[in-house]
Design an enzyme around this catalytic site. Structure first.
Site, PDB file in Angstrom:
ATOM      1  CG  ASP A   1      -1.868   1.182   1.264  1.00 60.89           C
ATOM      2  OD1 ASP A   1      -1.679   2.147   0.479  1.00 60.89           O
ATOM      3  OD2 ASP A   1      -2.809   1.159   2.084  1.00 60.89           O
TER       4      ASP A   1
ATOM      5  CE1 TYR B   1      -9.053  10.559 -14.441  1.00 62.51           C
ATOM      6  CE2 TYR B   1      -8.357  12.373 -15.845  1.00 62.51           C
ATOM      7  CZ  TYR B   1      -8.433  11.018 -15.589  1.00 62.51           C
ATOM      8  OH  TYR B   1      -7.889  10.129 -16.472  1.00 62.51           O
TER       9      TYR B   1
ATOM     10  CE  LYS C   1      -5.159  10.408 -13.981  1.00 64.66           C
ATOM     11  NZ  LYS C   1      -4.413   9.192 -13.571  1.00 64.66           N
TER      12      LYS C   1
END
Length: 304
Positions: A74, A174, A178
């Protein structure tokens, strides 16, 4: 050279499926020893709740000709990442390629939902998975990578710097995630360059990942059946295509010329001459700008 990366060691963080798996397998095909990480194992699934496992990816790397080593990790847990890097140092004594492909956000973002209407917990979780994981992994892995000159860091994102600079991507969270990864590569380029290492941002095109194929109700062997509903899907590519891009970069003695820049699988195919599995060279980001975004009919002539 059938195995140009025979003596190289790579870590592909986030290699359970999708681009990460494609990258890991292609590094293996080039002869590398590849440590592959993810949260879904044969005993336990992540919240993605998908069947692909990190052990399966490691097996595919070995079948391709390399040595695949699965280490369930993780990457939001610094202790787990530190243990991962310590293991690589103990077993290999070096790290030549670091690929940060950790994502995990498909189920967390809401298409075209503005910030004030988006679920805040999901948005913040997305940013942690997409950004914080990359930071933690690089923090712990870079000292090992810098032990030898010529190391390569690949920050995998969605969209080139040019495209994302002019286009709003899906929603606030988003878009921010990015764009942040693109900037990471730029910043790392400045910090790594003086030490003889290279950092780049790399984006695949329209990826035929396991999830995307399932979404369109097709398989890799009949993916074109989806074109009736989604004609522009004709420009799509397999995850192995971006894997070949990473392998070409890792094998290039002059890779430093790309330091700090934003690259794409389709763009690098034109530089290095590799193809996708079907022998084509899809150039998705040029296609988006010149065909899809202007609303023209789907036509990949000259784009793959």
């Amino acid at each position: 050279m059938s195995a140009p990366l025979k003596d190289k060691v790579a870590l592909v963080a986030g290699a359970t499926r999708g681009a990460g798996r494609g990258i890991a397998v292609e590094l293996g095909a080039a002869g590398a020893t590849v440590y592959v990480t993810g949260r879904t194992t044969r005993e336990r699934r992540s919240e993605y709740d998908r069947p692909e496992t990190v052990e399966d990816t490691a097996d595919l790397v070995t079948e391709a000709g390399g040595r695949g080593i699965a280490v369930p990790t993780d990457h939001l847990d610094p202790a787990q990442v530190r243990a991962l890097v310590d293991r690589i140092a103990d077993e290999q004594g070096r790290l030549d390629v670091l690929v940060n492909d950790i994502w995990g956000g498909e189920k967390l973002f809401e298409w075209d939902s503005p910030l004030w209407e988006h679920d805040l917990d999901n948005g913040l979780r997305l940013l942690r998975l997409a950004v914080e994981t990359h930071v933690i992994t690089s923090h712990h892995a870079l000292p090992l990578l810098l032990r030898n000159p010529g190391g390569l860091v690949v920050e995998v994102t969605d969209g080139t710097a040019d495209y994302n600079g002019d286009h709003y991507r899906v929603n606030f969270f988003y878009d921010l995630a990015k764009s942040a990864v693109l900037r990471m590569a730029f910043a790392l380029g400045h910090e790594l360059g003086p030490h003889g290492a290279t950092a780049v941002a790399l984006t695949p095109g329209w990826l035929r990942s396991e999830l995307m194929l399932d979404t369109y109700g097709v398989r890799e062997d009949n993916w074109r059946d989806a074109l009736e509903r989604v004609p522009h899907f004709a420009i799509s590519e397999t995850p192995r295509y971006v894997g070949r891009a990473v392998t070409a970069l890792a094998a290039d003695p002059d890779v430093a010329r790309f330091n700090g820049t934003s690259l794409s699988s389709g763009g690098l195919a034109q530089v290095y001459g590799f193809t996708d599995l079907d022998g084509s060279r899809p150039d998705a980001w040029r296609y988006l700008v010149e065909v899809q975004d202007p609303g023209k009919p789907a036509d990949t002539t000259g784009y793959r």
